[in-house]
Design a protein around this motif. Structure first.
Motif, PDB file in Angstrom:
ATOM      1  N   ALA A   1      48.996 -25.495 -24.371  1.00 49.73           N
ATOM      2  CA  ALA A   1      49.033 -24.036 -24.250  1.00 49.73           C
ATOM      3  C   ALA A   1      47.908 -23.411 -25.054  1.00 49.73           C
ATOM      4  CB  ALA A   1      50.372 -23.499 -24.715  1.00 49.73           C
ATOM      5  N   LEU A   2      47.374 -22.306 -24.525  1.00 48.15           N
ATOM      6  CA  LEU A   2      46.340 -21.529 -25.205  1.00 48.15           C
ATOM      7  C   LEU A   2      46.766 -20.068 -25.205  1.00 48.15           C
ATOM      8  CD1 LEU A   2      43.515 -21.204 -26.486  1.00 48.15           C
ATOM      9  CD2 LEU A   2      42.611 -20.937 -24.161  1.00 48.15           C
ATOM     10  N   ALA A   3      47.099 -19.559 -26.397  1.00 49.61           N
ATOM     11  CA  ALA A   3      47.513 -18.164 -26.545  1.00 49.61           C
ATOM     12  C   ALA A   3      46.310 -17.325 -26.939  1.00 49.61           C
ATOM     13  CB  ALA A   3      48.599 -18.044 -27.604  1.00 49.61           C
ATOM     14  N   THR A   4      46.154 -16.168 -26.295  1.00 45.04           N
ATOM     15  CA  THR A   4      45.082 -15.229 -26.624  1.00 45.04           C
ATOM     16  C   THR A   4      45.696 -13.894 -26.995  1.00 45.04           C
ATOM     17  OG1 THR A   4      43.598 -16.339 -25.067  1.00 45.04           O
ATOM     18  CG2 THR A   4      42.958 -14.139 -25.808  1.00 45.04           C
ATOM     19  N   ALA A   5      45.340 -13.411 -28.186  1.00 47.34           N
ATOM     20  CA  ALA A   5      45.849 -12.126 -28.668  1.00 47.34           C
ATOM     21  C   ALA A   5      44.997 -10.988 -28.111  1.00 47.34           C
ATOM     22  CB  ALA A   5      45.809 -12.097 -30.194  1.00 47.34           C
ATOM     23  N   LYS A   6      45.518  -9.775 -28.198  1.00 44.28           N
ATOM     24  CA  LYS A   6      44.778  -8.607 -27.726  1.00 44.28           C
ATOM     25  C   LYS A   6      43.491  -8.379 -28.520  1.00 44.28           C
ATOM     26  CE  LYS A   6      48.607  -6.201 -25.598  1.00 44.28           C
ATOM     27  NZ  LYS A   6      49.494  -5.043 -25.595  1.00 44.28           N
TER      28      LYS A   6
END
Length: 149
Positions: free
Chosen positions: A127-132
């Protein structure tokens, strides 16, 4: 210029530089996204209905979450996906549960024909999470599940 004035000027410059550096440090204390409670479930197709792979995780960041990319892969393949490779992976559907946290779910339908071609055994979800605010967190093995035929 006397030594006393020069020394006082240097102390003032150092003090101002320290305040400016402290301000910059405070301004750049953004945190990376966190991924918690990641779980995956594989349900094999049965007569008349498709199977599915579902991955769910809670993702948090102080700026909010923009996206969660997901990739499932068999352990037997010896793949080792990278953060760069996950940038082009499929996105999970995310819904906010608070100002900083979202619940993200990725669901993939699996037909009988597709299931027959899947490698048996252990699979991983990356998984790759990207924040605002643009910060990212890569989790190479966010969850594990088993495929049986």
């Amino acid at each position: 210029m006397s030594k006393r004035i020069l020394f006082s000027s240097l102390i003032g410059a150092v003090a101002l530089g320290g305040v400016a550096a402290g301000g910059l440090a405070l301004a750049s204390t953004s945190t990376e996204p966190t991924l918690e409670h990641g779980s995956a479930r594989y349900a094999a197709p049965s007569d008349g209905s498709a199977g599915s792979l579902t991955f769910t995780a809670d993702v948090s960041d102080d700026s909010g979450i923009r996206d969660l990319k997901v990739l499932a892969w068999p352990a037997s393949s010896k793949l080792d996906p990278t953060e760069a490779e996950l940038r082009s992976a499929e996105s999970a559907k995310c819904r906010s549960t608070s100002d900083e946290t979202t619940r993200c779910t990725y669901t993939l339908k699996v037909t009988k024909r597709e299931a027959a071609e899947l490698a048996k055994g252990t699979w991983y979800v990356s998984a790759l999470a990207t924040a605002k605010d643009g910060d990212t967190t890569f989790v190479p093995r966010a969850a594990t599940f088993d495929v049986t035929h």
